[in-house]
Design a protein around this motif. Sequence first.
Motif, PDB file in Angstrom:
ATOM      1  N   PRO A 137      81.524  90.310  31.652  1.00  0.00           N
ATOM      2  CA  PRO A 137      81.330  88.981  32.235  1.00  0.00           C
ATOM      3  C   PRO A 137      81.159  89.061  33.738  1.00  0.00           C
ATOM      4  CG  PRO A 137      83.573  89.258  31.416  1.00  0.00           C
ATOM      5  CD  PRO A 137      82.779  90.418  30.918  1.00  0.00           C
ATOM      6  N   MET A 138      80.393  88.136  34.275  1.00  0.00           N
ATOM      7  CA  MET A 138      79.933  88.222  35.649  1.00  0.00           C
ATOM      8  C   MET A 138      80.471  87.091  36.511  1.00  0.00           C
ATOM      9  SD  MET A 138      75.912  88.955  36.186  1.00  0.00           S
ATOM     10  CE  MET A 138      75.723  89.899  34.678  1.00  0.00           C
ATOM     11  N   ILE A 139      80.855  87.395  37.745  1.00  0.00           N
ATOM     12  CA  ILE A 139      81.163  86.381  38.746  1.00  0.00           C
ATOM     13  C   ILE A 139      80.096  86.470  39.825  1.00  0.00           C
ATOM     14  CG2 ILE A 139      82.786  85.598  40.515  1.00  0.00           C
ATOM     15  CD1 ILE A 139      85.043  86.643  38.740  1.00  0.00           C
ATOM     16  N   ALA A 140      79.362  85.390  40.032  1.00  0.00           N
ATOM     17  CA  ALA A 140      78.296  85.346  41.035  1.00  0.00           C
ATOM     18  C   ALA A 140      78.878  84.937  42.387  1.00  0.00           C
ATOM     19  CB  ALA A 140      77.215  84.363  40.613  1.00  0.00           C
TER      20      ALA A 140
ATOM     21  N   TRP B 128      66.496  86.958  42.761  1.00  0.00           N
ATOM     22  CA  TRP B 128      67.119  87.074  41.440  1.00  0.00           C
ATOM     23  C   TRP B 128      68.315  86.132  41.263  1.00  0.00           C
ATOM     24  CZ3 TRP B 128      64.683  89.474  37.663  1.00  0.00           C
ATOM     25  CH2 TRP B 128      63.730  90.441  37.986  1.00  0.00           C
ATOM     26  N   THR B 129      68.469  85.152  42.139  1.00  0.00           N
ATOM     27  CA  THR B 129      69.628  84.263  42.061  1.00  0.00           C
ATOM     28  C   THR B 129      69.673  83.493  40.750  1.00  0.00           C
ATOM     29  OG1 THR B 129      69.679  84.019  44.471  1.00  0.00           O
ATOM     30  CG2 THR B 129      70.832  82.351  43.174  1.00  0.00           C
ATOM     31  N   TYR B 130      68.544  82.965  40.312  1.00  0.00           N
ATOM     32  CA  TYR B 130      68.527  82.187  39.077  1.00  0.00           C
ATOM     33  C   TYR B 130      68.891  83.062  37.877  1.00  0.00           C
ATOM     34  CZ  TYR B 130      66.570  77.832  40.986  1.00  0.00           C
ATOM     35  OH  TYR B 130      66.389  76.653  41.651  1.00  0.00           O
ATOM     36  N   GLN B 131      68.382  84.283  37.847  1.00  0.00           N
ATOM     37  CA  GLN B 131      68.708  85.165  36.723  1.00  0.00           C
ATOM     38  C   GLN B 131      70.195  85.518  36.743  1.00  0.00           C
ATOM     39  OE1 GLN B 131      65.655  86.114  34.936  1.00  0.00           O
ATOM     40  NE2 GLN B 131      67.092  86.372  33.241  1.00  0.00           N
TER      41      GLN B 131
ATOM     42  N   LEU C  46      72.628  83.506  37.928  1.00  0.00           N
ATOM     43  CA  LEU C  46      73.345  82.322  37.463  1.00  0.00           C
ATOM     44  C   LEU C  46      73.169  82.120  35.958  1.00  0.00           C
ATOM     45  CD1 LEU C  46      72.593  79.852  40.406  1.00  0.00           C
ATOM     46  CD2 LEU C  46      74.802  80.909  39.835  1.00  0.00           C
ATOM     47  N   PHE C  47      72.047  82.517  35.427  1.00  0.00           N
ATOM     48  CA  PHE C  47      71.808  82.434  33.985  1.00  0.00           C
ATOM     49  C   PHE C  47      72.834  83.253  33.212  1.00  0.00           C
ATOM     50  CE2 PHE C  47      69.546  83.855  30.092  1.00  0.00           C
ATOM     51  CZ  PHE C  47      69.232  82.624  29.546  1.00  0.00           C
ATOM     52  N   ASN C  48      73.362  84.309  33.852  1.00  0.00           N
ATOM     53  CA  ASN C  48      74.309  85.213  33.201  1.00  0.00           C
ATOM     54  C   ASN C  48      75.758  85.018  33.619  1.00  0.00           C
ATOM     55  OD1 ASN C  48      72.711  87.487  31.615  1.00  0.00           O
ATOM     56  ND2 ASN C  48      71.535  87.052  33.464  1.00  0.00           N
ATOM     57  N   ALA C  49      75.990  84.250  34.680  1.00  0.00           N
ATOM     58  CA  ALA C  49      77.318  84.204  35.294  1.00  0.00           C
ATOM     59  C   ALA C  49      78.321  83.395  34.474  1.00  0.00           C
ATOM     60  CB  ALA C  49      77.222  83.641  36.707  1.00  0.00           C
ATOM     61  N   THR C  50      79.572  83.823  34.558  1.00  0.00           N
ATOM     62  CA  THR C  50      80.689  83.106  33.941  1.00  0.00           C
ATOM     63  C   THR C  50      81.284  82.095  34.913  1.00  0.00           C
ATOM     64  OG1 THR C  50      81.227  85.004  32.537  1.00  0.00           O
ATOM     65  CG2 THR C  50      82.993  83.399  32.916  1.00  0.00           C
ATOM     66  N   ALA C  51      81.287  82.432  36.189  1.00  0.00           N
ATOM     67  CA  ALA C  51      81.794  81.550  37.239  1.00  0.00           C
ATOM     68  C   ALA C  51      81.151  81.991  38.552  1.00  0.00           C
ATOM     69  CB  ALA C  51      83.319  81.614  37.335  1.00  0.00           C
TER      70      ALA C  51
ATOM     71  N   ASN D 144      75.122  75.310  34.605  1.00  0.00           N
ATOM     72  CA  ASN D 144      76.365  75.092  33.869  1.00  0.00           C
ATOM     73  C   ASN D 144      77.396  76.188  34.149  1.00  0.00           C
ATOM     74  OD1 ASN D 144      77.166  72.858  32.334  1.00  0.00           O
ATOM     75  ND2 ASN D 144      77.297  74.086  30.470  1.00  0.00           N
ATOM     76  N   VAL D 145      77.433  76.649  35.382  1.00  0.00           N
ATOM     77  CA  VAL D 145      78.371  77.694  35.797  1.00  0.00           C
ATOM     78  C   VAL D 145      79.484  77.064  36.645  1.00  0.00           C
ATOM     79  CG1 VAL D 145      78.655  79.860  37.071  1.00  0.00           C
ATOM     80  CG2 VAL D 145      76.536  79.425  35.805  1.00  0.00           C
ATOM     81  N   PRO D 146      80.720  77.072  36.192  1.00  0.00           N
ATOM     82  CA  PRO D 146      81.817  76.546  37.016  1.00  0.00           C
ATOM     83  C   PRO D 146      81.892  77.274  38.354  1.00  0.00           C
ATOM     84  CG  PRO D 146      82.544  76.850  34.753  1.00  0.00           C
ATOM     85  CD  PRO D 146      81.180  77.482  34.864  1.00  0.00           C
ATOM     86  N   GLN D 147      82.235  76.543  39.416  1.00  0.00           N
ATOM     87  CA  GLN D 147      82.156  77.119  40.753  1.00  0.00           C
ATOM     88  C   GLN D 147      83.274  76.633  41.662  1.00  0.00           C
ATOM     89  OE1 GLN D 147      78.922  75.263  43.305  1.00  0.00           O
ATOM     90  NE2 GLN D 147      78.481  74.189  41.370  1.00  0.00           N
ATOM     91  N   VAL D 148      83.499  77.421  42.705  1.00  0.00           N
ATOM     92  CA  VAL D 148      84.344  77.031  43.827  1.00  0.00           C
ATOM     93  C   VAL D 148      83.461  77.036  45.067  1.00  0.00           C
ATOM     94  CG1 VAL D 148      86.390  77.560  45.212  1.00  0.00           C
ATOM     95  CG2 VAL D 148      86.364  78.107  42.757  1.00  0.00           C
TER      96      VAL D 148
END
Length: 381
Positions: free
Chosen positions: A193-196, A255-258, A260-265, A281-285
């Motif tokens: 799982p990925m954090i962007a 590659w930001t959109y790609q 975010l397409f994969n990110a968990t948060a 649909n990526v939860p964020q701070v």
Amino acid sequence: MKYYLIVGEASGDIHAAGLMHSLKKKDSEAEFRFFGGDLMAAEGGTMVKHYRELAYMGFVPVLLHLRTIFRNMDMCKQDIVDWQPDVVILVDYPGFNLKIAKFVHAHTRIPVYYYISPKIWAWKEWRIKSIKRDVSELFSILPFEVPFFEEKHHFPIHYVGNPTAYEVSAFKKKALADNDDFLRRYLSYPSPPMIAILCGSRQQEIKDNLPAMLAATRHLADSYQLVIAGAPAIEHEYYQQFTKGYQVKVLPAGWTYQLLFNATAALVTSGTATLETALFNVPQVVCYKTPVPHLIRFAFNHIIQCKYISLVNLIADKEVVPELLADRFSVEDIRNELMRILPGGDARQEQLDGYEDIMRKLGDTVAPDNAASIMVKMLKR
């Protein structure tokens, strides 16, 4: 017809390129000349100056580059006069663009259209005087701007929909086909799982925000893949001074959109990126370090005319995502809020529910097509 466009940063390049593409569909003889970026150049026309040579952020950098800024402004004014376009289209970037609008209005008969209207509802509301005087038509991409301009200031505008919503929707339709290749080329595959980490598009933003973002995620490096979205105008080497000693990858620009397409948060510096993250649909701070934080907090509470800094919360008109601004910005606070939005966290589902409301408010209008139709129709009168 001849269109002269002016943008000052990466997000403007994206939106202006979309508008140019739509203008070509509506006007088969469209010619373009612009202060812009690589995406605009790909649509055709002549680039006079790249936005990398315009974007200075903060009091000191602006002061140090005043001569360059004034030289660019003079060049732009003269170039508009020499080329004599049918319209000048300004995209956000109000510090520069409103001065150009003033000049064009005072010295030519060329109409000025403002696409991505200046965010004067947040700061410098007095700029409405120059907008009323110098801007022929104002195009808004945020629904809450309509009552601000039309009801509060009696200045009619065109709400054309939100281009970011359209851009993200269009990207999602093709993202899956490219995803395996993206993961193999740039990330671990199969991927944990990925954090962007979206830490801004300018050097000063990155310098201010990235160190704390990295420190706040260090404890997650064994269970999550930490990935920084590289900004278009920033060299890859610039990030290395901050990433030494961390298990983190830096993606090339584009590659930001790609990601975010994969990110968990995600941890996100305020700006268009907060809305893009929500639309994926990526939860964020939201993290935004400022100088003299207590003074900024006072200004935010008593001077600045809006309750939030992120587009997500502004559109929702409530706090959907946490905003760690000024005196609320710390490694500990970032870490704590991030844990709340990871899977199993107590704030994750509430944030996702809030995103659904935002998507409903934005609608599904194709903003650049809508704006281009209105522009061409008015110019052909």
